[in-house]
Design a protein around this motif. Sequence first.
Motif, PDB file in Angstrom:
ATOM      1  N   GLU B  24       0.873  -1.168   0.000  1.00  0.00           N
ATOM      2  CA  GLU B  24       0.000   0.000   0.000  1.00  0.00           C
ATOM      3  C   GLU B  24       0.912   1.220   0.000  1.00  0.00           C
ATOM      4  OE1 GLU B  24      -3.164  -0.288   2.981  1.00  0.00           O
ATOM      5  OE2 GLU B  24      -2.745   1.836   3.364  1.00  0.00           O
ATOM      6  N   VAL B 222       3.467  -1.184   4.086  1.00  0.00           N
ATOM      7  CA  VAL B 222       3.035   0.182   3.774  1.00  0.00           C
ATOM      8  C   VAL B 222       4.292   0.975   3.419  1.00  0.00           C
ATOM      9  CG1 VAL B 222       1.860   2.230   4.647  1.00  0.00           C
ATOM     10  CG2 VAL B 222       1.131  -0.045   5.402  1.00  0.00           C
ATOM     11  N   ARG B 234       0.554  10.177  11.131  1.00  0.00           N
ATOM     12  CA  ARG B 234      -0.828   9.958  10.684  1.00  0.00           C
ATOM     13  C   ARG B 234      -1.054   8.474  10.377  1.00  0.00           C
ATOM     14  NH1 ARG B 234      -1.618  13.674   6.382  1.00  0.00           N
ATOM     15  NH2 ARG B 234      -1.048  12.003   4.932  1.00  0.00           N
ATOM     16  N   ALA B 235      -0.054   7.843   9.765  1.00  0.00           N
ATOM     17  CA  ALA B 235      -0.181   6.419   9.435  1.00  0.00           C
ATOM     18  C   ALA B 235      -0.351   5.575  10.702  1.00  0.00           C
ATOM     19  CB  ALA B 235       1.039   5.948   8.638  1.00  0.00           C
ATOM     20  N   LYS B 238      -3.995   6.893  12.316  1.00  0.00           N
ATOM     21  CA  LYS B 238      -5.263   6.784  11.590  1.00  0.00           C
ATOM     22  C   LYS B 238      -5.296   5.626  10.603  1.00  0.00           C
ATOM     23  CE  LYS B 238      -6.627  11.085  12.887  1.00  0.00           C
ATOM     24  NZ  LYS B 238      -7.647  11.236  13.930  1.00  0.00           N
ATOM     25  N   GLU B 239      -4.133   5.098  10.241  1.00  0.00           N
ATOM     26  CA  GLU B 239      -4.140   4.140   9.131  1.00  0.00           C
ATOM     27  C   GLU B 239      -3.736   2.742   9.566  1.00  0.00           C
ATOM     28  OE1 GLU B 239      -1.684   6.196   6.294  1.00  0.00           O
ATOM     29  OE2 GLU B 239      -2.952   7.988   6.441  1.00  0.00           O
ATOM     30  N   LYS B 240      -3.885   2.497  10.880  1.00  0.00           N
ATOM     31  CA  LYS B 240      -3.740   1.133  11.423  1.00  0.00           C
ATOM     32  C   LYS B 240      -2.396   0.484  11.183  1.00  0.00           C
ATOM     33  CE  LYS B 240      -8.592  -0.125  11.735  1.00  0.00           C
ATOM     34  NZ  LYS B 240      -9.614   0.152  10.735  1.00  0.00           N
TER      35      LYS B 240
END
Lengths: 493, 493
Positions: B24, B222, B234-235, B238-240
């Motif tokens: 991702e 990722v 932020r990852a 918020k982005e698990k």
Amino acid sequence: MAEQTIPNWLAKRTFLTPERIAVESSGHVWTYRELDERARTTAAKFACFGVREGDRVALLVKNGMHTVEIIHALHYIGAVLVPLNVRLSAGELAWQVTDADARLFVYDSSQEEKAKAVAEKVPGCEAVSWGTLASTAPGSGDPPLKRVMALDALHSIMYTSGTTGRPKGVMLTYGNHWWSAVSSALNLGLHTGDRWLACVPMFHMSGLSILIRSVIYGITLVVHESFQPDVVNRALMKEKVTIVSVVSAMLDRMVEQLGSSAYPETFRCMLLGGGPVPLPLLDKCLRKRIPVFQTYGLTETASQIATLPPEYMADKSGSAGKPLFPSELRIVADGKEQLPGQEGEIVVKGPTVTPGYWKRERATANTLRDGWLHTGDIGYVDEDGFLYVLDRRSDLIISGGENVYPAEVESHLTSHPAVREAGVTGVPHPRWGQVPVAFVSLKDDHAVSEEALRQYCREKLAKYKVPVRIHFVDKLPRNASNKLLRRELLKLL
Amino acid sequence: MAEQTIPNWLAKRTFLTPERIAVESSGHVWTYRELDERARTTAAKFACFGVREGDRVALLVKNGMHTVEIIHALHYIGAVLVPLNVRLSAGELAWQVTDADARLFVYDSSQEEKAKAVAEKVPGCEAVSWGTLASTAPGSGDPPLKRVMALDALHSIMYTSGTTGRPKGVMLTYGNHWWSAVSSALNLGLHTGDRWLACVPMFHMSGLSILIRSVIYGITLVVHESFQPDVVNRALMKEKVTIVSVVSAMLDRMVEQLGSSAYPETFRCMLLGGGPVPLPLLDKCLRKRIPVFQTYGLTETASQIATLPPEYMADKSGSAGKPLFPSELRIVADGKEQLPGQEGEIVVKGPTVTPGYWKRERATANTLRDGWLHTGDIGYVDEDGFLYVLDRRSDLIISGGENVYPAEVESHLTSHPAVREAGVTGVPHPRWGQVPVAFVSLKDDHAVSEEALRQYCREKLAKYKVPVRIHFVDKLPRNASNKLLRRELLKLL
């Protein structure tokens, strides 16, 4: 490349996480530090009995804290574990102890009577009870404890009956067990705080593999002496067990006992091995959201070599999944790899596969060809690569997770003076999955009752191998080359 | 025993879990099935460029989805990856491409200008941009894709500068990377649904190891093109993302950017490597309950070989923990293993240790003795077995996670016509941990300005290697055998 080695599992684990709980049983608890101290002391006692690196030590014990201590002590000596099935008869056990050339035969108090009968039959092997061993004063000098093991060093010899003849000792290396632990972790995941329950015997691969995994993973091994559905369910519901290894006869009773309750979220893996699983049972588990991982494995592959994750329970019901990461699997017939959907023999390859059978060069050469293990089991893979096992090796009966080889029972039956020929096969059983039944034809002018023949079996065979019914017939179904057609036997009824 | 093999990582992973998310980046997502299709296609294109099994392919690219695709394509060919540091100068890169005898040199659009300069210097190696490669039509016949790899097959050559002379290519096998992935999982655990963020470059071991682990574990990689503290935070928030690999300069900026916020429970591992960590930063993390795993590792050990779990952050602050399960570690001085608390050279052994340096038999023999890797790093272990690293290999400077070897910078400085001798050492820096400073004495009747010398460095050396200050001195401190005493340099100020 230099020979690959690995640190002693318990020594390394204790160095890494000394205060974690290593073993728990009936309210007793040992940390890794405590288990390690015990294993080292016991290793010194083994040394007093003359046990040295490479010596075989036969072990006839029930599941308990002591089982864990003894096995780790053998690792420290570098001795080879020969775990014995407590359900076998004294004659069967004596045969295995002899075949393994065991240096020492250790038994616990639960096995005293049978052990004495075994010892009488194997005068060349010293027998010692766990009580005597434990109360031996260790010698003055410390024995040289193995801090490092070669991956290809022999770890254990586990007996498994073949389709014909005597049981064979499957040799398993430290590397086989190590890779099995790694493969399983890559498949099931590994959580700090995992607790893996062994209510299957540690003399079988299913139980022994839990012992080995727990020390490599640094998790807690929860030991039950035997399987009791309510006690296991309580462990899953109230005692934070996260993984348990079962066979389908056990799962069936657990689900029944569970009633309308459900397992908590902390319980994450019901590892289901040991033979065919009735689809209605899988359906029941699916409805109750029990995370069943159906597996396919053999002693020769150091436990599971294929596993179906629960997310496929609905779509691939009855499949044993796909081969674990480092392993390969093929379906072969007439020497050729089969297409999806086509039946054939299951052959597997990988670092968990045994290097062969103890002292059986011919059997080894027959089974292992170019690194591929020919399992004798029949199955197919579907278009998506999922394995379906159709038949465990030719006519194998699996009764409550124990393997019953028809040939072994037939061989015993035909040793009776009145019996001409015998055929054994399995019939479905609500609790045990399958149970053996026999068909015999008697010699002319001979007679024997069914009960007398069953008694004759009980004298020499483990109880679970004794046919529940013996049918007298004129002749057995055979093919053109006179080979017994076991699958035709039930048609005689 | 037969040569140990392992299935192609991506092929096996795709077979097992085709629909899981493999990679991702910036909102783009590939499942394992998609990544696998791309890697196979790209492998076919590599084959069109004549790349065959065992050929070296040098790769000069920034982090991106394409990096993952290219590296897996090389696995399918069985070609050897030579990852190049985008921060190096064209001259430094050309030297590595030449030393590796690379068959092909691949670069992406971000590196076009520098790549052309490299290509001019290495006329014997074909250079191709990723754009050109990607738009090549694959040949008509399918190339033979590697389905199975030997564990001792060469996977990559990663250049690392030594304390003296030119950089050396560290050879790493498939087995080194495999065991590294397994060791790390046994230590950090493995959760289905893990997402590991690579904001460190994949041309370094820290980033490459994430790529390899993700495919073996079946988790999501990722990818961030570069490190930006707010984007990484932020990852995590918020982005698990559950695991991220960082060096302390990065962690410092993340903590600063985080302010009074906290990471969620889903974030379970801040894997901290790449050199000394300031204790105040660790204290800050402890207060903010950030799960820091401090590690010690080298390119030569295929990443971390020791790790401190967060539960010891308070008691063993500053320690790099204990050697991972299959590895061993000793402290040696004057050829003898040191007692706890005594300083010495850190030497390590285990299956993640390199088989040696590419084409450098003497360096290999110096570094690897009886299977033990002599790291050149200085440290000690405490009474409980925890490692404390005192000094990275003789005088190594670690600046923002990049290694700066004084000898290399000195060697360049003394190549200037005005310079008689040069000494380089590190000074603390609030953002980068350390930065290099130089001390030079000039030849009689020669003169050069500090700025002119720094410009001379910039022309040939990566920016992070250029001394931030150059001090002119009469003579450098040397010992009796005239060896430069780099640790004495700062006393000249």
